[in-house]
Structure formats: structure tokens, C-alpha cells
Scaffold this motif. Sequence first.
Motif, PDB file in Angstrom:
ATOM      1  N   ASP A  29      78.107  78.225 135.576  1.00 46.71           N
ATOM      2  CA  ASP A  29      78.938  77.551 134.526  1.00 46.71           C
ATOM      3  C   ASP A  29      77.886  77.464 133.189  1.00 46.71           C
ATOM      4  O   ASP A  29      78.617  77.550 131.991  1.00 46.71           O
ATOM      5  CB  ASP A  29      79.565  76.322 135.279  1.00 46.71           C
ATOM      6  CG  ASP A  29      80.347  75.555 134.061  1.00 46.71           C
ATOM      7  OD1 ASP A  29      81.481  75.881 133.796  1.00 46.71           O
ATOM      8  OD2 ASP A  29      79.918  74.742 133.037  1.00 46.71           O
ATOM      9  N   LYS A  33      80.522  79.554 131.281  1.00 44.10           N
ATOM     10  CA  LYS A  33      81.680  78.785 130.707  1.00 44.10           C
ATOM     11  C   LYS A  33      81.443  77.408 129.821  1.00 44.10           C
ATOM     12  O   LYS A  33      82.196  77.103 129.010  1.00 44.10           O
ATOM     13  CB  LYS A  33      82.604  78.185 131.745  1.00 44.10           C
ATOM     14  CG  LYS A  33      83.068  79.391 132.579  1.00 44.10           C
ATOM     15  CD  LYS A  33      84.269  80.226 131.906  1.00 44.10           C
ATOM     16  CE  LYS A  33      84.640  81.316 133.119  1.00 44.10           C
ATOM     17  NZ  LYS A  33      85.411  82.396 132.242  1.00 44.10           N
ATOM     18  N   MET A  34      80.339  76.828 130.051  1.00 40.86           N
ATOM     19  CA  MET A  34      80.020  75.555 129.435  1.00 40.86           C
ATOM     20  C   MET A  34      80.013  75.523 127.905  1.00 40.86           C
ATOM     21  O   MET A  34      79.347  76.212 127.238  1.00 40.86           O
ATOM     22  CB  MET A  34      78.730  75.120 130.095  1.00 40.86           C
ATOM     23  CG  MET A  34      78.219  73.775 129.568  1.00 40.86           C
ATOM     24  SD  MET A  34      76.602  73.317 130.169  1.00 40.86           S
ATOM     25  CE  MET A  34      75.483  74.095 128.863  1.00 40.86           C
ATOM     26  N   PRO A  35      80.663  74.455 127.336  1.00 48.57           N
ATOM     27  CA  PRO A  35      80.744  74.515 125.684  1.00 48.57           C
ATOM     28  C   PRO A  35      79.220  73.889 125.306  1.00 48.57           C
ATOM     29  O   PRO A  35      78.460  73.494 126.392  1.00 48.57           O
ATOM     30  CB  PRO A  35      81.607  73.380 125.522  1.00 48.57           C
ATOM     31  CG  PRO A  35      81.734  72.552 126.958  1.00 48.57           C
ATOM     32  CD  PRO A  35      81.627  73.490 127.874  1.00 48.57           C
ATOM     33  N   PRO A  36      78.653  74.146 124.065  1.00 42.98           N
ATOM     34  CA  PRO A  36      77.346  74.059 123.716  1.00 42.98           C
ATOM     35  C   PRO A  36      77.047  72.177 123.951  1.00 42.98           C
ATOM     36  O   PRO A  36      76.072  72.110 124.430  1.00 42.98           O
ATOM     37  CB  PRO A  36      77.347  74.305 122.230  1.00 42.98           C
ATOM     38  CG  PRO A  36      78.713  74.853 121.931  1.00 42.98           C
ATOM     39  CD  PRO A  36      79.802  74.801 123.176  1.00 42.98           C
ATOM     40  N   GLY A  37      78.280  71.557 123.736  1.00 40.44           N
ATOM     41  CA  GLY A  37      77.871  70.044 123.836  1.00 40.44           C
ATOM     42  C   GLY A  37      77.418  69.525 125.264  1.00 40.44           C
ATOM     43  O   GLY A  37      77.124  68.565 125.468  1.00 40.44           O
ATOM     44  N   GLY A  38      77.866  70.695 126.519  1.00 34.83           N
ATOM     45  CA  GLY A  38      77.540  70.235 127.661  1.00 34.83           C
ATOM     46  C   GLY A  38      75.942  70.221 128.132  1.00 34.83           C
ATOM     47  O   GLY A  38      75.539  69.761 129.313  1.00 34.83           O
ATOM     48  N   ARG A  42      74.011  68.749 131.575  1.00 30.58           N
ATOM     49  CA  ARG A  42      73.848  69.550 132.506  1.00 30.58           C
ATOM     50  C   ARG A  42      72.254  69.836 133.151  1.00 30.58           C
ATOM     51  O   ARG A  42      72.150  70.024 134.131  1.00 30.58           O
ATOM     52  CB  ARG A  42      74.302  71.202 131.941  1.00 30.58           C
ATOM     53  CG  ARG A  42      74.251  72.298 133.014  1.00 30.58           C
ATOM     54  CD  ARG A  42      74.939  72.066 134.177  1.00 30.58           C
ATOM     55  NE  ARG A  42      76.110  71.543 133.984  1.00 30.58           N
ATOM     56  CZ  ARG A  42      77.406  72.420 133.826  1.00 30.58           C
ATOM     57  NH1 ARG A  42      77.255  73.510 134.027  1.00 30.58           N
ATOM     58  NH2 ARG A  42      78.472  71.726 133.564  1.00 30.58           N
TER      59      ARG A  42
ATOM     60  N   GLU B 220      83.677  72.021 120.387  1.00 28.48           N
ATOM     61  CA  GLU B 220      81.998  71.964 120.623  1.00 28.48           C
ATOM     62  C   GLU B 220      81.808  71.466 121.969  1.00 28.48           C
ATOM     63  O   GLU B 220      80.677  71.580 122.593  1.00 28.48           O
ATOM     64  CB  GLU B 220      81.366  71.616 119.664  1.00 28.48           C
ATOM     65  CG  GLU B 220      81.292  72.407 118.400  1.00 28.48           C
ATOM     66  CD  GLU B 220      80.297  73.640 118.516  1.00 28.48           C
ATOM     67  OE1 GLU B 220      79.300  73.354 118.772  1.00 28.48           O
ATOM     68  OE2 GLU B 220      80.738  74.548 118.352  1.00 28.48           O
ATOM     69  N   ARG B 221      82.580  70.708 122.398  1.00 29.64           N
ATOM     70  CA  ARG B 221      82.437  69.750 123.668  1.00 29.64           C
ATOM     71  C   ARG B 221      83.560  69.824 124.609  1.00 29.64           C
ATOM     72  O   ARG B 221      83.818  68.813 125.152  1.00 29.64           O
ATOM     73  CB  ARG B 221      82.149  68.360 123.150  1.00 29.64           C
ATOM     74  CG  ARG B 221      81.085  68.204 121.874  1.00 29.64           C
ATOM     75  CD  ARG B 221      80.632  66.781 122.046  1.00 29.64           C
ATOM     76  NE  ARG B 221      81.642  66.130 121.005  1.00 29.64           N
ATOM     77  CZ  ARG B 221      82.372  64.826 121.243  1.00 29.64           C
ATOM     78  NH1 ARG B 221      82.004  64.124 122.484  1.00 29.64           N
ATOM     79  NH2 ARG B 221      83.314  64.396 120.505  1.00 29.64           N
ATOM     80  N   GLY B 222      84.110  70.859 124.426  1.00 33.13           N
ATOM     81  CA  GLY B 222      85.281  71.207 125.448  1.00 33.13           C
ATOM     82  C   GLY B 222      85.736  72.605 125.325  1.00 33.13           C
ATOM     83  O   GLY B 222      84.964  73.368 124.879  1.00 33.13           O
ATOM     84  N   ARG B 223      86.529  72.898 126.444  1.00 36.94           N
ATOM     85  CA  ARG B 223      87.059  74.195 126.394  1.00 36.94           C
ATOM     86  C   ARG B 223      88.381  74.055 127.074  1.00 36.94           C
ATOM     87  O   ARG B 223      88.947  73.229 127.774  1.00 36.94           O
ATOM     88  CB  ARG B 223      86.337  75.476 127.130  1.00 36.94           C
ATOM     89  CG  ARG B 223      85.855  75.081 128.528  1.00 36.94           C
ATOM     90  CD  ARG B 223      84.940  76.258 129.315  1.00 36.94           C
ATOM     91  NE  ARG B 223      85.818  77.046 129.692  1.00 36.94           N
ATOM     92  CZ  ARG B 223      85.541  78.139 129.158  1.00 36.94           C
ATOM     93  NH1 ARG B 223      84.702  78.795 128.681  1.00 36.94           N
ATOM     94  NH2 ARG B 223      86.492  79.310 129.703  1.00 36.94           N
ATOM     95  N   GLY B 238      79.505  65.320 126.275  1.00 34.21           N
ATOM     96  CA  GLY B 238      79.502  66.531 125.473  1.00 34.21           C
ATOM     97  C   GLY B 238      80.224  67.617 126.326  1.00 34.21           C
ATOM     98  O   GLY B 238      80.297  68.973 125.826  1.00 34.21           O
ATOM     99  N   ASP B 239      80.966  67.544 127.261  1.00 31.75           N
ATOM    100  CA  ASP B 239      81.576  68.619 127.966  1.00 31.75           C
ATOM    101  C   ASP B 239      82.867  67.906 128.801  1.00 31.75           C
ATOM    102  O   ASP B 239      82.878  67.468 129.884  1.00 31.75           O
ATOM    103  CB  ASP B 239      80.695  69.128 128.594  1.00 31.75           C
ATOM    104  CG  ASP B 239      81.212  70.414 129.659  1.00 31.75           C
ATOM    105  OD1 ASP B 239      82.433  70.807 129.383  1.00 31.75           O
ATOM    106  OD2 ASP B 239      80.598  71.012 130.386  1.00 31.75           O
ATOM    107  N   ARG B 241      86.832  69.017 129.481  1.00 29.63           N
ATOM    108  CA  ARG B 241      87.671  70.424 129.364  1.00 29.63           C
ATOM    109  C   ARG B 241      89.110  70.131 129.554  1.00 29.63           C
ATOM    110  O   ARG B 241      89.436  69.054 130.396  1.00 29.63           O
ATOM    111  CB  ARG B 241      86.976  71.351 130.595  1.00 29.63           C
ATOM    112  CG  ARG B 241      85.596  71.413 130.155  1.00 29.63           C
ATOM    113  CD  ARG B 241      85.227  72.550 131.034  1.00 29.63           C
ATOM    114  NE  ARG B 241      83.549  72.685 130.929  1.00 29.63           N
ATOM    115  CZ  ARG B 241      82.875  73.509 131.701  1.00 29.63           C
ATOM    116  NH1 ARG B 241      83.311  74.367 132.671  1.00 29.63           N
ATOM    117  NH2 ARG B 241      81.460  73.339 131.534  1.00 29.63           N
TER     118      ARG B 241
END
Lengths: 497, 497
Positions: A29, A33-38, A42, B220-223, B238-239, B241
Motif C-alpha cells: 500500500d 496507494k498511500m497518500p503522502p500524508g500517510g 506507516r 494529501e491525506r486521503g484518497r 495523515g491517511d 480514505r
Amino acid sequence: MTTDVTEPLLARLQEIENLGGALSLLTWDQSVKMPPGGAEARARQLATLGRLRHERWLDPGLERDLAAVERDAPDGATADLVRVVRHDLERASRVPNDYVARSAAHAAATYDAWLDARRGGAIARVVGMLERTLDLSLEYAAFFPQVAHPADALIDDADEGATVASLRPLFGSLRDALVPRVAAWSAAPPAPPLPVGPFAVDEQLAAALELAQAFGYDLERGRQDLTAHPFAIRFAHGDVRITTRAKPDDLTEVLFSTLHEAGHAMYEQGVDPGLEGTPLAEGASAGVHESQARLWENQVARSRAFWDFALPGLQRRFPALAGVDVDAAFRAVNRVQPSLIRTDADEVTYNLHVIVRFDLELELLEGRLAVRDLPEAWAERYAADLGVTPNGDADGWLQDVHWFAGTIGGSFQGYTLGNVLSAQFFAAAARDLGDVDAQMAVGDFAPLRTWLSENVYRHGRRKPVDRLVRDATGGPLDLRPYLAYLDRKFGGLAGAR
Amino acid sequence: MTTDVTEPLLARLQEIENLGGALSLLTWDQSVKMPPGGAEARARQLATLGRLRHERWLDPGLERDLAAVERDAPDGATADLVRVVRHDLERASRVPNDYVARSAAHAAATYDAWLDARRGGAIARVVGMLERTLDLSLEYAAFFPQVAHPADALIDDADEGATVASLRPLFGSLRDALVPRVAAWSAAPPAPPLPVGPFAVDEQLAAALELAQAFGYDLERGRQDLTAHPFAIRFAHGDVRITTRAKPDDLTEVLFSTLHEAGHAMYEQGVDPGLEGTPLAEGASAGVHESQARLWENQVARSRAFWDFALPGLQRRFPALAGVDVDAAFRAVNRVQPSLIRTDADEVTYNLHVIVRFDLELELLEGRLAVRDLPEAWAERYAADLGVTPNGDADGWLQDVHWFAGTIGGSFQGYTLGNVLSAQFFAAAARDLGDVDAQMAVGDFAPLRTWLSENVYRHGRRKPVDRLVRDATGGPLDLRPYLAYLDRKFGGLAGAR
């Protein structure tokens, strides 16, 4: 394998495997898939699960339950399991938990510095991080005082049994054989590439995946996604995924990255499902794994027979290919040209890229090269071995993630071992199967896949690499089939030009 | 919050949170990306991580470190943390590890039976599973002998402090108020729906996501991904979704499912980042969470002002909408019509769906209704309350996953609490902000979002629900703003027809 004696051990291994599957998903992920904020969280999640998994290896109960099975004098798969678990436990128990935590945190920070440097950020920062990586790599090696060379400790994690003492002469011979061949086969101007697009990315992905399925990649137990850096990853026997990348104007990017990763994934999908939940349900080594990817990518998908089969379908999908014939396509995907980027390199020059990295790793670990001098040493070796010079850091020493997300040492030998083995396995299969070319030319990949399943895939880690290779090919690791394959294909192409 | 005294507690909570983030990813992937073959191993991975997380709650060290902070007489966020952790620990410590494992395994098997039954498989199997779910739900309730009603134990996990004694009269009054309103507002034929497509799914997703971003959802913190059953999920600050679904012919599906889930996600994204890694970094309750989703979905995206803003952009993207004016769009998305499916229901009938489920749950838990009689009881209540009769199981009692992947009890009250609260919060915001309609009509959602951030989002779980509602709105939970909102909107639409 399940008996009253083995059950407690298997339960522990299953828990380790469950944590491993979750770790793999966190990693997948992160790239896919992960957005930068994650990113920050992570890294914490990976560190926690990695620590918990390592703790389970160090649990005295595992030693006790393993010893109970060993005393039971097991045979068959249980005997193989005991051998592999004893090996892994012996290695894991030498590595303290605090090292695992420190190195994981350092790897995450280094990866970040590497990304930043590649985007034009500070080089000094990533140099500093890599110096610490070298220290950590040596610290890791020191947990294994029995090894002859510090790199041996790192190599053994990926390619059990391989050592600097065995690899250095092998790679030296290969380099000596390749340098004149590259010169000969790249002397004339290269054949024209395939026509450029634009090709719709969705259509490219569908075309590549259809070919991967024709090879035997099972989408009931897999999926395909886009990433910057393609990879295959196993969460379980029933879930082995591939990632790929596509360029709008160049079909070969999506084709060969997909078919390469599908080769890795078919190996994992083909392991005997009865081994699930144990360390036996993995590939035998990095080199054998790579051999399965390279076999499908190169021996198959860069063969003339494959293009006999694949070209008409690709032409239906992509009208821009209409004017290409099989011979032109075969020549287009087999151009030999020294270049800067390993992952874009042709089959012949590819190993020169790998051997540069392998040698530089050894120099770093031996203290003969300082990290700050690595960019210059890299450029010198590229000039000497490949006749090309990087334009900057990103297409030079910063191009591969390996050193910047792990250790220095142990990451690269598998690529070249895989190339060598891919030719050995394919030659053995061809001996057994009769006219493989004729089969491939009509899209019948089942005989080859079945041979690989029987001789490689299904065994997982049950056989040590040397035995696996002997049983499948009739002999030990051998450069000759690989060089013969290169000479036949590229000598033929150069001669017929 | 970090001091020498709190640090050991925070480290433990961070580890629990790291496992929780990994569990959430395993769940997200299961619904969004996982191939079918991954299901079996995924259940094992979820069970292992769930057990490890529960073990961490039961670790005597957590009690010791929590008690140390309590003795330190903390204030501010630390006092809130101690209150919430004490509450959660008190609850977790009553639930034995073997129950967690048994109920997780049962839930996974029941979910499978439910999917099978919905595809036309055996009903008897899922009935049998649900009988066991009822037993497990009562077993869970019995861990909390102090509660007045078994459902209270289950409700408290989602909506802390709410009880059957408080919800039954509230939902009864609401039902009595809604039934005549539904009759009045659905007497005449409904307004025409929005024009049907086909609309390209990619374009639909982009349009909906653009509106979610206009509300304030931070990519930036989601999708956003496609799923069968939309949801929002937090892995970390930060994530966060969202998933959504789209129909080729009906734009409202993607719009309202996206904007609803974006409401949930903006709440999680808006929690004070200083609370990260602790149980305070979550929504206050299921009801408050739902209120934030329904506020953006209904109070905002089903308002005339929103369509003043959104329609021109949607018309540019989707030429089929060209002939629609704002009034027609507003009417099209506010049709009142009794129907069979909760998730497709309009604002007015929606709560009747919820109250049916809530009442049936209580009857099951009280032993007044047997699981085998549930399908008939369901049909009877739908006929009585909504005047419609299911065609089969799939659009009747099998339509929602909740009972088939968790417990009976505690899953549904939050939806109606959320609707009621959404109107209360929105009315309070409108009082403070002046002409919210004028702001929304020009796409200026920042004042509303800022108000919600200040009054709801940033507090996470720091305030008990009752105090959060009082501080934000000036009074306790209250049906009147919700009924006034419905009368204003739907009475107006019916009167002006």
C-alpha cells in the motif's frame, strides 16, 4: 505436516506468517496507494509489526516446539520445515530486537532522504544517511562472526549458501565474457524500436495483463496496479500481486515489467498450498526467484516465437503497430546498447550494471571505498565497463532504492544469479518438452508452466538451491547455458543484420 | 501531553494505535482491492492482529502506567485521555481473549454465508449463523452485568452513554412524527429525477471528488476508491480514505456517497494532530460521526444553495444535464418516496428504516423474536411503517451487512442519532455564520468547515458527546431542529408543487 508433535510449532509459524502478510500489505500500500500524508504513521506501523514478528522468532517457546519436532526424527516436508526453521531461527536469534528497530527507523529516514535527493534535494543528507547504513550493515554482519566476508552475512539472507568467495570469480568470468560481446553486438546502429504511441494506459495495462494470464498468472489470486517501481508481492498463497508501470509512448515498458513481475508471482502462486503458513511457502532464494521472472521476461517474451503469437493481438489493440512484422518486433525488443539505468538495460548489458553494484558494495564493506567517494567510483566503473557516464546522481548512484531502504550488501547478486539460472532452467525445460518454440508460437504456455511448477514452483523452500538446480537441470549452477543462449540470440541478430 | 509520567502510557497507546492502523488497512484492502483468493488468509491476519491488540489492552503494564498518570492528577488533554483510556480499558478487560477470537472467526464465517445467501445460496445456513450471532451478542452483553438492557452493552461501544431507555422514547417520538409527514410529502407523484446517463465512471468520480475537495477533504491525506459498499476509514491523521460507488446512469449515486463519506473523513482529518496515537484521535461517537457525514450530504449537498453552486460545473462535465435548472435539480435530489433499501432512502423515510432495525434488534435480544421469524417480522414492519413489502431476502432483512459481520445490537442507532444531530449542528453553525446559504451558493464552504473544525472535529474524543453537543449548539440532543429542517424543506417542496 500436521501431527500432535508439529502442531504447536505450526501454530507459531502461522502467527509469524500472519504478521508477515500484514507487513507485506503495509508495504504494498505504501508504494501503490498511500497518500503522502500517510508516510509517518506507516513507518510506525511497519516498525511495530516488524518488532512483534521478530519477538515471535525470539520466543523461547518457538525453540522448545522446534526442538520437540527435531527429536521426533521427521521426514518428508516436515524434515525440510525443520531444516529451514532451524536456519531462520539461528539467524534471527543473532539479531537483537533493538537492532531491528534501529535499522528499520534508519531505513525509513534514508528512503525519505533518497527521495528528496532524487527530486533535487540535498546530496549531503543522503550521503550522511548512507554512511550510517554502512555502519549498520557492518554491525549486522558482525552478528555472524563465522563468515569469511561481511557481505556473506547479508548475501546469505537472500541467497542462502552463496558467498563472496563463490560469487566474485563467477561474476568476474561473466564480466570478462560480456564486455567483448557488448562491444561486438552494439557496434552497428541498433534496430529501430517499436513505433511510439500515444497508447492509452488502460489499454496497455489490459494488453500486458492478458499476456500475463496467458502465461498462467491467476487473477483470482492476484491483481495488477500501477507504481513507480514495479514489484511482485505475496500476502498469502491466495493473494500474490504485481505492480507495473507504463509509458504513454513505449509499449515495451508495460509489457516487460508486467511479464517480469508475473514470473515472480506465478512462482509464488505455484508453491504447494500444503506449505502455506510456514517459511517453506516462499521462493527458494532471491536468485531462483529472479530466474523465474527473467525466464518469462527474456527467454519467453523476448523470443521470436512469442512475437509470432503476441504480435497479431497487439496489432488489433494498437493500430500504430500495423506496419511491424515479427522479425522487426523481435529485433526491436532485443536492441543491445550500453545505457545508464539498470532497469532499462537490455539482456546483455544488464549484468554489467549488477556487477558494478556488487563490486562497489564489497569495496564499501571492506573499507576500501568511502561513501563520499561512491559517486565518483560509480561513474568510473560505468565508463570502464559500459562506456557511459551518468548525467547526475539520479541516473547514477542514486538510481536504485536498495541501498537506501535496506543494507549495503546482499541486494544485487540475485539479479545476475537469476539471469544465469533462467537460461539453465529454460534449456532444461526445452530438453524435456520438445519444441517449446512451436508451443510458444501458438500461445501454448502450459507445457512450460507445468514444467516449471513441477521442477521449481511447487517446492517452495523445501530444497536448498543447489539441489533444486541439480534436480531440475541435471547439474550445478553453470554460466555456459546463459552464454550459449546470448550467443545464439544476439550473435544471430548481429550476424544477420 | 508528553511528560515523564505520561510517556510510558503514551508508548503503549501508540503501539495499540499502530496495530489498529494496520487492522484498518487489512479491512480497507479486503473491501477495495483484495482478489477473491485472499479471503482465507486475510481472516487469519485480521484475527492475529486483533488478538495482539486486545492482548495489549489486557497487559497489566497498561493498568499500571495508566494508574500512574491518574495519581499525577492531570488536567487538560491528559485528563481527557485518562478518562477515555480508563473507560476503554474497563470495557476491554471484561472481554476475554477467547471471546474476541471466537466472535471474530464467527463474524468472518457469517459474512461469507451472508454473501452466499445474497447470491441465491442457502438461507438456512445464514439463519443458523445469525442464531449463533445472537448468542454471542448476549454473551458479550453478559460481560457487563451492570446494564439495564443487553443492547446497552453493545450500544455503549458505539454511542457511549446512550441506552435503550433513552433511545426508545426518542425513536418512538421521531417515528410518530415521520409517518404522517411521509404520507403527506409522498402523496403527489414525485418530481422527475436527474437525467440519466450513461456517464463515464471516471468522470463521475472526478466530479464527486472535486466537490469533496471544495468542502475541504484533503487528498494529501486521503484518497478515493470504488467499492460495493462505500465507507470512510482512518489509518492515521495523515491517511483517511473514502470509498464510493457509481452507477453508469445515475449521478446522484456517486455524488451523495462521496460527499457523505467525505463528511466522515473530514471529521477524522480535522482532529487535533496532537492527539495522534491515542484513543482521543477518533470521532466522539457513531452518532456524532454520522452527523458530520449527513450534514455535508444532506444539509449541504441536498440544499438549493449547493445546487446554485454545483450545477453549472456538473453541466459542463455532463452535457446530459444541460436542460436542468437549479430548482429542478433541487427537487430531483429531494424526492420523498417510501422504498425498500435503507442506503437508497430519502432523508425523510431514512429514519423509519433505521427504527425498524433498532426495534427488531431489541426484540431479538429480549427473546421476543426468534431469528427464524426475522424475515417475516421485517416484512411486517416495512408494510406497517413504510407501506412497502420486500421482493425477497436480499432487499429485505439481508440488505445490511451489520448483523452479518458483527453483533446484533448497537449498529443502527447511530444513523438516526446522526440525522438528528446533523440538523442541530447545522442550525447552530448557521446562527453563528450569518448567511450560510449565500456562502454555499458561491462555493465558499470554508466558514462552515471552520465552524465544524472548531466545534466538533478538533476535539476528537476529548469531550463526552453530551458536552460536545451542548458546547456546540447550546443545548442537549433535541429532535426539534431536525423536524423543523424537514418541515421547512419538504413542506416547502410539497406546498410549492
